[in-house]
Write a protein that holds these residues in place. Structure first.
Motif, PDB file in Angstrom:
ATOM      1  N   UNK A 128      17.526 -26.438  -3.542  1.00 15.12           N
ATOM      2  CA  UNK A 128      18.153 -27.394  -2.617  1.00 15.12           C
ATOM      3  C   UNK A 128      19.624 -27.031  -2.373  1.00 15.12           C
ATOM      4  N   UNK A 129      20.018 -25.822  -2.805  1.00 20.32           N
ATOM      5  CA  UNK A 129      21.412 -25.391  -2.610  1.00 20.32           C
ATOM      6  C   UNK A 129      21.442 -24.186  -1.668  1.00 20.32           C
ATOM      7  N   UNK A 130      21.250 -22.984  -2.229  1.00 21.21           N
ATOM      8  CA  UNK A 130      21.273 -21.792  -1.364  1.00 21.21           C
ATOM      9  C   UNK A 130      20.189 -21.897  -0.287  1.00 21.21           C
ATOM     10  N   UNK A 131      19.054 -22.448  -0.676  1.00 20.54           N
ATOM     11  CA  UNK A 131      17.927 -22.567   0.261  1.00 20.54           C
ATOM     12  C   UNK A 131      18.269 -23.501   1.422  1.00 20.54           C
ATOM     13  N   UNK A 132      19.001 -24.533   1.118  1.00 17.46           N
ATOM     14  CA  UNK A 132      19.411 -25.486   2.156  1.00 17.46           C
ATOM     15  C   UNK A 132      20.535 -24.899   3.019  1.00 17.46           C
ATOM     16  N   UNK A 133      21.538 -24.302   2.356  1.00 18.85           N
ATOM     17  CA  UNK A 133      22.694 -23.781   3.093  1.00 18.85           C
ATOM     18  C   UNK A 133      22.252 -22.680   4.075  1.00 18.85           C
ATOM     19  N   UNK A 134      21.311 -21.861   3.641  1.00 20.32           N
ATOM     20  CA  UNK A 134      20.867 -20.761   4.504  1.00 20.32           C
ATOM     21  C   UNK A 134      19.570 -21.059   5.243  1.00 20.32           C
ATOM     22  N   UNK A 135      19.150 -22.321   5.173  1.00 19.92           N
ATOM     23  CA  UNK A 135      17.947 -22.748   5.901  1.00 19.92           C
ATOM     24  C   UNK A 135      16.758 -21.833   5.643  1.00 19.92           C
ATOM     25  N   UNK A 136      16.530 -21.528   4.363  1.00 20.86           N
ATOM     26  CA  UNK A 136      15.428 -20.644   3.996  1.00 20.86           C
ATOM     27  C   UNK A 136      14.084 -21.351   4.116  1.00 20.86           C
ATOM     28  N   UNK A 137      14.119 -22.675   4.022  1.00 19.19           N
ATOM     29  CA  UNK A 137      12.942 -23.489   4.365  1.00 19.19           C
ATOM     30  C   UNK A 137      13.465 -24.650   5.207  1.00 19.19           C
ATOM     31  N   UNK A 138      12.594 -25.243   6.026  1.00 16.73           N
ATOM     32  CA  UNK A 138      13.074 -26.345   6.876  1.00 16.73           C
ATOM     33  C   UNK A 138      13.474 -27.582   6.069  1.00 16.73           C
ATOM     34  N   UNK A 139      14.338 -28.372   6.634  1.00 17.55           N
ATOM     35  CA  UNK A 139      14.813 -29.597   5.959  1.00 17.55           C
ATOM     36  C   UNK A 139      13.656 -30.485   5.531  1.00 17.55           C
ATOM     37  N   UNK A 140      12.621 -30.551   6.389  1.00 19.47           N
ATOM     38  CA  UNK A 140      11.483 -31.422   6.070  1.00 19.47           C
ATOM     39  C   UNK A 140      10.883 -31.044   4.710  1.00 19.47           C
ATOM     40  N   UNK A 141      11.078 -29.790   4.305  1.00 15.73           N
ATOM     41  CA  UNK A 141      10.562 -29.385   2.988  1.00 15.73           C
ATOM     42  C   UNK A 141      11.594 -29.577   1.885  1.00 15.73           C
ATOM     43  N   UNK A 142      12.822 -29.118   2.088  1.00 17.75           N
ATOM     44  CA  UNK A 142      13.764 -29.220   0.945  1.00 17.75           C
ATOM     45  C   UNK A 142      14.160 -30.659   0.656  1.00 17.75           C
ATOM     46  N   UNK A 143      14.101 -31.531   1.672  1.00 12.58           N
ATOM     47  CA  UNK A 143      14.563 -32.894   1.396  1.00 12.58           C
ATOM     48  C   UNK A 143      13.627 -33.659   0.463  1.00 12.58           C
ATOM     49  N   UNK A 144      12.389 -33.190   0.336  1.00 21.01           N
ATOM     50  CA  UNK A 144      11.455 -33.834  -0.598  1.00 21.01           C
ATOM     51  C   UNK A 144      11.667 -33.365  -2.033  1.00 21.01           C
ATOM     52  N   UNK A 145      12.427 -32.294  -2.176  1.00 19.66           N
ATOM     53  CA  UNK A 145      12.514 -31.651  -3.490  1.00 19.66           C
ATOM     54  C   UNK A 145      13.333 -32.442  -4.508  1.00 19.66           C
TER      55      UNK A 145
END
Ligand code: AMP
Ligand code: MG
Length: 267
Positions: A128-145
């Motif tokens: 939820x850090x590097x993955x979010x900052x670089x949009x490695x997965x869509x928000x709809x996925x990381x926000x559930x994490x």
């Protein structure tokens, strides 16, 4: 050191947390280092008992921006602790097999077993850090994490794992100094990559991502501590204090021998 604990449900604004705060210790740097050395000795004893006791497990999560001091903290705080019962699990960029699974798949096998201390040098929180900052997965996925992570940690805690999580909080200026020091010292080049400069451009995005992670996932059973980390000696003192306090609470004891051997003389 409770002042650095993020209470469950509070909203973290990192601008209000001073990275060079040292209000938890009244003495000088030298006195602070002495206090840390004593805590280190105590940690050594507690770890020995944890290992002998085999009823408890300790998971330590370490997160920080580049140059935040994860490696130095591990080196300092665990100095002298018997390596037999301690492991460091470092989480790098996921490999193809890791990417082919859910993000917790690679994490779970590294959690501590009975008697063990495991330090996560980076962790599932990268997802939820590097993955979010670089949009490695869509928000709809990381926000559930965030919720997954709380539940994952609840599972570990319910099954007997003590969890403490540290965010080593440095200022942007301190990062500049540390990156420059790495560039200026050839023996530190191995720690530096040009990519670190690109990451630095995302400083504000990372701070925001950290604020959300700290706000969403600090719980009574797996609390976050925001460690003022511009001063290395103070950072080490805070981390060592929290670890010793966490282990003192475990009520550790040496297992009772199967037979009473007191008074037995070896011929
Ligand atoms: P270092 O800690 O300097 O060895 O760098 C490890 C790198 O791996 C860092 O740039 C992290 O952001 C990256 N990393 C760790 N976990 C993940 C992840 N789940 N997804 C993408 N990158 C990651
Ligand atoms: Mg690095």
């Amino acid at each position: 050191m409770d002042r650095y604990r993020v209470a469950e449900g509070t909203r973290v604004n990192l601008a209000a947390w001073d990275p060079s705060d040292r209000s938890g210790f009244a003495g000088t740097k030298e006195e602070g280092e002495k206090a840390a050395t004593q805590l280190n000795k105590r940690l050594e004893e507690l770890q020995e008992m944890l290992w002998a006791d085999r009823r408890h497990r300790l998971l330590v999560v370490l997160q920080a921006v580049d140059t935040g001091g994860k490696d130095g903290t591990i080196r300092k705080v665990l100095e002298g602790v018997n390596p037999v019962g301690v492991r460091v699990a470092s989480f790098k960029r996921p490999t193809p097999p890791e990417l082919a699974h859910d993000y917790l798949w690679r994490v779970h096998p590294h959690v501590p077993g009975n008697g063990e201390i495991v330090v996560f040098n980076r962790s599932h929180y990268e997802d939820v850090l590097v993955v979010r900052v670089h949009e490695l997965v869509p928000q709809s996925r990381w926000e559930k994490r965030y919720r997954h992570m709380v539940e994952f940690e609840k599972l570990l805690a319910d099954e007997g794992t003590t969890i403490v999580k540290f965010f080593l909080h440095i200022s942007k200026e301190e990062q500049r100094l540390r990156l420059q020091a790495r560039i200026d010292d050839p023996t530190k080049h191995w720690k530096f990559s040009m990519g670190d400069l690109d990451e630095r451009k995302h400083w504000d995005d990372y701070q925001r991502a950290y604020e959300d992670a700290l706000s969403e996932t600090s719980t009574a059973f797996a609390p976050w501590f925001i460690v003022p980390a511009d001063r290395k000696w103070y950072r080490d003192l805070v981390v060592a204090t929290v670890l010793v306090e966490a282990m003192e609470k475990m009520d550790l004891r040496y297992p009772r021998p199967e037979q009473d051997v007191s008074g037995v003389v070896v011929e």
